[in-house]
Design a protein around this motif. Structure first.
Motif, short mmCIF file in Angstrom:
data_model
loop_
_atom_site.label_atom_id
_atom_site.label_comp_id
_atom_site.label_asym_id
_atom_site.label_seq_id
_atom_site.Cartn_x
_atom_site.Cartn_y
_atom_site.Cartn_z
N CYS A 1 67.38 78.94 60.98
CA CYS A 1 66.54 80.21 61.12
C CYS A 1 65.26 79.94 60.48
O CYS A 1 64.91 79.37 59.46
CB CYS A 1 67.07 81.25 60.58
N TRP A 2 64.03 80.17 61.19
CA TRP A 2 62.67 80.07 60.86
C TRP A 2 61.85 81.25 60.97
O TRP A 2 62.23 81.93 62.18
CB TRP A 2 61.97 78.77 61.08
N ASP A 3 60.80 81.54 60.28
CA ASP A 3 59.63 82.34 60.68
C ASP A 3 58.65 81.91 61.12
O ASP A 3 58.63 80.77 61.65
CB ASP A 3 59.71 83.24 59.48
N VAL A 4 57.69 82.85 61.66
CA VAL A 4 56.54 82.53 62.47
C VAL A 4 55.62 81.68 61.70
O VAL A 4 54.58 80.93 62.48
CB VAL A 4 55.56 83.65 63.01
N GLU A 5 55.73 81.41 60.51
CA GLU A 5 54.92 80.61 59.74
C GLU A 5 55.70 78.96 59.57
O GLU A 5 55.11 78.33 59.12
CB GLU A 5 54.66 80.90 58.38
N GLY A 6 56.78 79.21 60.25
CA GLY A 6 57.61 77.69 60.23
C GLY A 6 58.53 77.36 59.09
O GLY A 6 59.05 76.29 58.76
N ARG A 7 58.48 78.44 58.23
CA ARG A 7 59.30 78.29 57.04
C ARG A 7 60.74 78.36 57.56
O ARG A 7 61.10 79.47 58.04
CB ARG A 7 58.88 79.31 55.95
N ILE A 8 61.58 77.70 57.07
CA ILE A 8 63.16 77.56 57.22
C ILE A 8 63.85 78.40 56.09
O ILE A 8 63.51 78.29 54.88
CB ILE A 8 63.62 76.16 57.27
N LEU A 9 64.85 79.43 56.63
CA LEU A 9 65.49 80.06 55.79
C LEU A 9 66.61 79.06 55.20
O LEU A 9 67.16 78.24 55.43
CB LEU A 9 66.17 81.15 56.65
N VAL A 10 66.31 79.41 53.75
CA VAL A 10 67.65 78.68 52.77
C VAL A 10 68.52 79.84 52.24
O VAL A 10 67.74 80.95 51.84
CB VAL A 10 66.76 77.78 51.88
N HIS A 11 69.66 79.54 52.19
CA HIS A 11 70.58 80.32 51.68
C HIS A 11 71.64 79.54 50.42
O HIS A 11 71.68 78.51 50.71
CB HIS A 11 71.55 80.92 52.63
N ARG A 12 72.11 80.47 49.77
CA ARG A 12 73.02 79.84 48.70
C ARG A 12 74.39 79.97 49.14
O ARG A 12 74.85 81.01 49.62
CB ARG A 12 72.78 80.57 47.43
N ARG A 13 75.09 78.88 49.33
CA ARG A 13 76.60 79.14 49.74
C ARG A 13 77.42 79.86 48.68
O ARG A 13 77.06 79.70 47.38
CB ARG A 13 77.22 77.68 49.91
N PRO A 14 78.26 80.55 48.91
CA PRO A 14 79.38 81.27 48.04
C PRO A 14 79.76 80.18 47.07
O PRO A 14 80.11 79.31 47.31
CB PRO A 14 80.17 82.09 48.81
N ASP A 15 80.10 80.88 45.73
CA ASP A 15 80.68 80.05 44.66
C ASP A 15 82.00 79.58 44.94
O ASP A 15 82.56 78.55 44.67
CB ASP A 15 80.89 80.91 43.31
N ASP A 16 82.95 80.33 45.96
CA ASP A 16 84.18 80.12 46.37
C ASP A 16 84.26 79.36 47.75
O ASP A 16 85.24 79.04 48.34
CB ASP A 16 85.11 81.36 46.46
N SER A 17 83.17 78.90 48.32
CA SER A 17 83.01 78.35 49.37
C SER A 17 83.85 76.92 49.47
O SER A 17 83.75 76.29 48.56
CB SER A 17 81.72 77.87 50.01
N ALA A 18 84.51 76.50 50.49
CA ALA A 18 85.49 75.18 50.49
C ALA A 18 84.64 74.05 50.40
O ALA A 18 84.92 73.00 50.00
CB ALA A 18 86.44 75.42 51.55
N ARG A 19 83.28 74.26 51.30
CA ARG A 19 82.49 73.28 51.38
C ARG A 19 81.29 73.36 50.53
O ARG A 19 80.60 74.34 50.71
CB ARG A 19 82.13 72.99 52.86
N PHE A 20 80.88 72.54 49.48
CA PHE A 20 79.73 72.60 48.79
C PHE A 20 79.43 74.10 48.27
O PHE A 20 78.53 74.74 48.35
CB PHE A 20 78.63 72.01 49.67
N PRO A 21 80.40 74.46 47.49
CA PRO A 21 80.25 75.65 46.59
C PRO A 21 79.01 75.83 46.05
O PRO A 21 78.72 74.77 45.21
CB PRO A 21 81.52 75.90 45.80
N ALA A 22 78.27 77.07 46.04
CA ALA A 22 77.11 77.12 45.07
C ALA A 22 75.80 76.34 45.40
O ALA A 22 74.96 76.41 44.77
CB ALA A 22 77.35 77.25 43.73
N HIS A 23 75.92 75.44 46.52
CA HIS A 23 74.81 74.87 46.83
C HIS A 23 73.93 75.46 47.76
O HIS A 23 74.38 76.62 48.65
CB HIS A 23 75.17 73.47 47.56
N HIS A 24 72.46 75.05 47.95
CA HIS A 24 71.79 75.66 49.09
C HIS A 24 71.75 74.91 50.10
O HIS A 24 72.03 73.69 50.09
CB HIS A 24 70.42 75.71 48.20
#
Length: 86
Positions: free
Chosen positions: A37-60
């Motif tokens: 996902c990106w906005d009209v300015e071309g910035r990409i949405l970055v989210h933080r993964r949940p602490d209890d995620s099976a893959r890469f917990p707490a990573h962006h």
């Protein structure tokens, strides 16, 4: 056990259903869909993964990924992840 995914060959023919951890560990091709996902300015949405995620917990991360339902149409999933909520 992790989620079940469709293992595919290089021509996207389904070879069977396998455990996702096994597919990743063996470096097998398997079906996933990714949304960026990106906005009209071309910035990409970055989210933080949940602490209890099976893959890469707490990573962006810059993408949201899901696996198609077994037997589902991959292109349909690519248009909107099965588990994506706006």
């Amino acid at each position: 056990m992790s989620e079940r995914v469709e293992r595919a060959d290089e021509h996207d023919r389904v070879l069977g259903v396998v455990d996702r951890d096994e597919a990743i560990g063996a470096r097998w091709l398997h079906r996933v869909a990714t949304v960026v996902c990106w906005d009209v300015e071309g910035r990409i949405l970055v989210h933080r993964r949940p602490d209890d995620s099976a893959r890469f917990p707490a990573h962006h991360n810059w993408r949201s990924t899901d696996t198609p339902r077994r037997g589902g149409e991959v292109l349909a999933v690519a248009g909107g992840l099965d588990g994506l909520v706006e």
